[in-house]
Each structure stands twice: as structure tokens, then as C-alpha cells.
Scaffold this motif. Sequence first.
Motif, PDB file in Angstrom:
ATOM      1  N   ASP A 263      -8.811  14.114  -1.713  1.00  0.00           N
ATOM      2  CA  ASP A 263      -9.834  13.928  -1.040  1.00  0.00           C
ATOM      3  C   ASP A 263      -9.534  13.184   0.554  1.00  0.00           C
ATOM      4  N   VAL A 264      -9.865  14.255   1.479  1.00  0.00           N
ATOM      5  CA  VAL A 264      -9.465  13.809   2.773  1.00  0.00           C
ATOM      6  C   VAL A 264     -10.397  12.550   3.413  1.00  0.00           C
ATOM      7  N   ALA A 265     -11.754  12.605   2.810  1.00  0.00           N
ATOM      8  CA  ALA A 265     -12.392  11.399   3.268  1.00  0.00           C
ATOM      9  C   ALA A 265     -11.916  10.099   2.964  1.00  0.00           C
ATOM     10  N   LEU A 266     -11.333  10.382   1.566  1.00  0.00           N
ATOM     11  CA  LEU A 266     -10.551   9.002   1.009  1.00  0.00           C
ATOM     12  C   LEU A 266      -9.455   8.580   1.908  1.00  0.00           C
ATOM     13  N   ALA A 267      -8.492   9.856   2.003  1.00  0.00           N
ATOM     14  CA  ALA A 267      -7.232   9.440   3.011  1.00  0.00           C
ATOM     15  C   ALA A 267      -7.774   8.943   4.278  1.00  0.00           C
ATOM     16  N   ARG A 268      -8.774   9.319   4.900  1.00  0.00           N
ATOM     17  CA  ARG A 268      -9.153   8.919   6.261  1.00  0.00           C
ATOM     18  C   ARG A 268      -9.638   7.313   6.102  1.00  0.00           C
ATOM     19  N   SER A 269     -10.424   7.029   5.120  1.00  0.00           N
ATOM     20  CA  SER A 269     -10.874   5.838   4.969  1.00  0.00           C
ATOM     21  C   SER A 269      -9.724   4.753   4.584  1.00  0.00           C
ATOM     22  N   VAL A 270      -8.737   5.135   3.762  1.00  0.00           N
ATOM     23  CA  VAL A 270      -7.712   4.125   3.440  1.00  0.00           C
ATOM     24  C   VAL A 270      -6.798   3.936   4.936  1.00  0.00           C
ATOM     25  N   ALA A 271      -6.475   5.184   5.638  1.00  0.00           N
ATOM     26  CA  ALA A 271      -5.781   5.004   6.929  1.00  0.00           C
ATOM     27  C   ALA A 271      -6.433   4.176   7.723  1.00  0.00           C
ATOM     28  N   GLY A 272      -7.857   3.868   7.905  1.00  0.00           N
ATOM     29  CA  GLY A 272      -8.408   3.021   8.701  1.00  0.00           C
ATOM     30  C   GLY A 272      -8.556   1.508   8.286  1.00  0.00           C
ATOM     31  N   ILE A 273      -7.989   1.158   7.139  1.00  0.00           N
ATOM     32  CA  ILE A 273      -8.227  -0.054   6.666  1.00  0.00           C
ATOM     33  C   ILE A 273      -7.345  -1.058   7.381  1.00  0.00           C
ATOM     34  N   GLU A 274      -7.863  -2.185   7.906  1.00  0.00           N
ATOM     35  CA  GLU A 274      -7.067  -3.200   8.536  1.00  0.00           C
ATOM     36  C   GLU A 274      -7.229  -4.369   7.561  1.00  0.00           C
ATOM     37  N   TRP A 275      -6.042  -5.055   7.296  1.00  0.00           N
ATOM     38  CA  TRP A 275      -5.919  -6.144   6.646  1.00  0.00           C
ATOM     39  C   TRP A 275      -5.327  -7.561   7.588  1.00  0.00           C
ATOM     40  N   GLY A 276      -5.397  -8.557   6.850  1.00  0.00           N
ATOM     41  CA  GLY A 276      -4.941  -9.956   7.415  1.00  0.00           C
ATOM     42  C   GLY A 276      -5.925 -10.699   8.112  1.00  0.00           C
ATOM     43  N   PRO A 277      -5.385 -11.710   8.753  1.00  0.00           N
ATOM     44  CA  PRO A 277      -6.530 -12.624   9.348  1.00  0.00           C
ATOM     45  C   PRO A 277      -6.849 -12.103  10.798  1.00  0.00           C
ATOM     46  N   ARG A 278      -7.911 -12.766  11.491  1.00  0.00           N
ATOM     47  CA  ARG A 278      -8.196 -12.268  12.648  1.00  0.00           C
ATOM     48  C   ARG A 278      -7.217 -12.678  13.580  1.00  0.00           C
ATOM     49  N   GLY A 279      -7.222 -11.822  14.669  1.00  0.00           N
ATOM     50  CA  GLY A 279      -5.935 -11.884  15.574  1.00  0.00           C
ATOM     51  C   GLY A 279      -4.720 -11.778  15.162  1.00  0.00           C
ATOM     52  N   ALA A 280      -4.436 -11.197  13.921  1.00  0.00           N
ATOM     53  CA  ALA A 280      -3.092 -10.557  13.363  1.00  0.00           C
ATOM     54  C   ALA A 280      -3.431  -9.760  12.443  1.00  0.00           C
ATOM     55  N   ARG A 281      -4.117  -8.860  12.785  1.00  0.00           N
ATOM     56  CA  ARG A 281      -4.604  -7.657  11.598  1.00  0.00           C
ATOM     57  C   ARG A 281      -3.619  -6.655  11.570  1.00  0.00           C
ATOM     58  N   GLY A 282      -3.464  -5.866  10.554  1.00  0.00           N
ATOM     59  CA  GLY A 282      -2.243  -5.043  10.324  1.00  0.00           C
ATOM     60  C   GLY A 282      -2.930  -3.910   9.740  1.00  0.00           C
ATOM     61  N   ARG A 283      -2.084  -2.858   9.826  1.00  0.00           N
ATOM     62  CA  ARG A 283      -2.607  -1.437   9.042  1.00  0.00           C
ATOM     63  C   ARG A 283      -1.361  -0.899   8.630  1.00  0.00           C
ATOM     64  N   SER A 284      -1.672  -0.257   7.471  1.00  0.00           N
ATOM     65  CA  SER A 284      -0.487   0.267   6.673  1.00  0.00           C
ATOM     66  C   SER A 284      -0.582   1.989   6.928  1.00  0.00           C
ATOM     67  N   ALA A 285       0.592   2.322   6.833  1.00  0.00           N
ATOM     68  CA  ALA A 285       1.166   3.924   6.947  1.00  0.00           C
ATOM     69  C   ALA A 285       0.593   4.442   5.839  1.00  0.00           C
ATOM     70  N   LEU A 286      -0.186   5.331   5.684  1.00  0.00           N
ATOM     71  CA  LEU A 286      -0.620   6.326   4.587  1.00  0.00           C
ATOM     72  C   LEU A 286       0.158   7.546   4.640  1.00  0.00           C
ATOM     73  N   LEU A 287       0.889   7.729   3.543  1.00  0.00           N
ATOM     74  CA  LEU A 287       1.847   8.835   3.194  1.00  0.00           C
ATOM     75  C   LEU A 287       1.248   9.680   2.012  1.00  0.00           C
ATOM     76  N   LEU A 288       0.783  10.834   2.417  1.00  0.00           N
ATOM     77  CA  LEU A 288       0.294  11.860   1.532  1.00  0.00           C
ATOM     78  C   LEU A 288       1.346  12.768   0.816  1.00  0.00           C
ATOM     79  N   ALA A 289       1.216  12.649  -0.690  1.00  0.00           N
ATOM     80  CA  ALA A 289       2.355  13.432  -1.376  1.00  0.00           C
ATOM     81  C   ALA A 289       1.552  14.167  -2.443  1.00  0.00           C
ATOM     82  N   GLY A 290       2.252  15.302  -2.756  1.00  0.00           N
ATOM     83  CA  GLY A 290       1.831  16.114  -3.818  1.00  0.00           C
ATOM     84  C   GLY A 290       1.167  17.585  -3.099  1.00  0.00           C
ATOM     85  N   PRO A 291       1.251  18.675  -3.923  1.00  0.00           N
ATOM     86  CA  PRO A 291       0.853  19.716  -3.455  1.00  0.00           C
ATOM     87  C   PRO A 291      -0.425  19.919  -3.271  1.00  0.00           C
ATOM     88  N   GLY A 292      -1.538  19.014  -3.930  1.00  0.00           N
ATOM     89  CA  GLY A 292      -2.984  19.077  -3.636  1.00  0.00           C
ATOM     90  C   GLY A 292      -3.355  18.815  -2.292  1.00  0.00           C
TER      91      GLY A 292
END
Length: 338
Positions: A263-292
Motif C-alpha cells: 500500500d503506497v498510500a500507507l507507506a507515504r503516511s508512515v514516512a510522514g509521521i513526526e513524533w516527540g515533543p514540540r520543538g524536538a520533533r523527529g521522523r523515522s526512516a521508512l525502509l520498504l522490503a519485499g517483492p510486493g
Amino acid sequence: MESESPQPPPAALGTGAVARRLGVSPTTLRSWERRYAIGPARRDEGRHRRWSPADIARLELMCRLTAQGVPPSEAARVARGAAPGPAPESPGAEPGAAREPGGPRALRLGDVRPECRGLARAAVRLDAPAVEDLLAAALAELGAVTAWEEVIAPTLHAVGRKWASAGERYIEVEHLLSWCVSSALHRIRPVPERLPAPPLLLACAPGEQHSLPMEALAAALGERALPVRMFGAALPAEALHDAVRRTGPRAVVLWSQSRTTADVALARSVAGIEWGPRGARGRSALLLAGPGWGGGPQPPYTERLFGLRSGLAVIESVAAGRIPANAAGRVAPAACGS
């Protein structure tokens, strides 16, 4: 004229090496020797068994016959009477089928390690104890990465090809082998984490039931003392979002075996998630694995992984900060291997 020097006799193997080659447990070989007198012709000092090529050929024939449903006592009688050399083909077998233990039931593996052939033979016989012993030995001796790439994955692929070409047959072989592989990977104790660090989050896409590659990745990361949060098969989308926000992972690895679950839409939404307190927000690298995931365009801030070993190199770089999480999507394809 000088006479030709005599050729050295073929090397004899110990019971453990023969068991791995044939896909049976050492206990089974000793039981066959005790019950059916199908043992090695030679013993070294200390009563260590040494199996010659002729001994192994008889054992291969016995394995082939028992895999075809012949009672062990009858299979041993035939094997004891067989002349050294290529084993005779079973009645009704296709020409050349006897070259692989199991005859027409054998898995076609190509050029693989002996451990892989032994595992395939045990799986076709539905010999769960032998499969478990062989997996444990391969993982202990080779490590998770080499055992997966050179022993486990080739056997799983061969089973898949076999049942795909044989209708509903051999599915039981795949199920038994998959269960044993999963159990063996779960028994690997991770190395204690060296320092507190953001975890790596591993999950299968919603609806994706094929989790074994992620289990192998989790075991390999554990061997490297990297913190992992493994969520297994078919994690719902909302649960994935919540897990990312709650754990603040350095990277998220999302597995998809088929295009129906990628699901490309899911991947896009997960890649856009920011977490952490205001002023110190972080973002995770999203690594897509598998032939799908195929070869289509990738969402921003994502990267494809290709293969366990090369994928590990990318994950370790992200975990160590050598590749910033917000730049993972700009990693050159060569960094992921092929």
C-alpha cells in the motif's frame, strides 16, 4: 617406467556430517544401525563411526525409500543389498529421479550447500525433529544471515516451486518447514544492547501473512545487539501509526510479499509521521522490503531494501546515524545491494 602413485581413499565422514548431508538426526542414524544393521563399515579408535562413500550411498537409498513410504525395515534390507554406486531407481519413477533423495518427490535445488540438501530431504519426509536439529545447527554454525541466504531461503523457495507445480500437493511440506524455521529463529537469543538507542520497528503490511523474512531480519539485528520491536504479520495500519508515534524508532521496515499488500498510500503516511515533543520533533526512516513493492515510484523519505545481507548494511548505517533518517530516501540504490 615409474608406476602411478595409488589414489588416496575417499575421505570418510563422521556421523554429524552425514546427518546434515542426508537431512536426518544423528540419533536416527544410530537407531538405524542398531535396529536394521545399516551402519558404517569402519570405526576409529574410541568407537567413533566413520562413514565411507559406499556407506553414505546406502543411507541415501534408505532415505529415498522411506520418503516414498517404504517401511524402514524393508528399506534397510534393500539398501544393504544394493551395490555401491548410483542407487537404483524406484519402480515407476521418472528417469533420473533417483539422483535426488526422495525420487520424484525430491526438491530441485541446483548448486547449494550440503546443509540445504539435508534440510530439503528432511522436510520432504516431514521429519520435524530432523528439520529442527538441522536448522539449529545451521543457525549456530553460520549465523542468521548466512543460514537464511544459503540454507533456509533456497529450501523454502524450492518447496514453493514444488507445490506451485503440483497442485495442492506438498503444501504440508511448506507449512511444516515454515513453522520449524519460525521456531528456530525465535530461539535465537539477542545480544544485550550496548547502549540505549531508538529501536528499529519491523512489521508486515496490513493483510500480509508472510512474516518469515522479517523474523530472519529480527534475528540478524539481535545478533548485532541492535534494539528491535517486531510486530509480525498483518499489522493494521492504525496500529502501525500508533507504534511509530509511541516508540520513536530510528527506522521502520515494512514488508510486503505481494503487490496486493503493498500500500503506497500507507507507506507515504508512515514516512510522514513526526513524533516527540514540540520543538524536538523527529521522523523515522521508512525502509520498504519485499517483492510486493515492485519497481514503481517511492514515496518521499523511503528506501528499498534488497536482500537480507545488503539490507542489514543500510539498516546499520541508519541506526548508527551515518545515514540521517530524513535522508534515507536519497540513498543511492547501490547502497542496498541487489
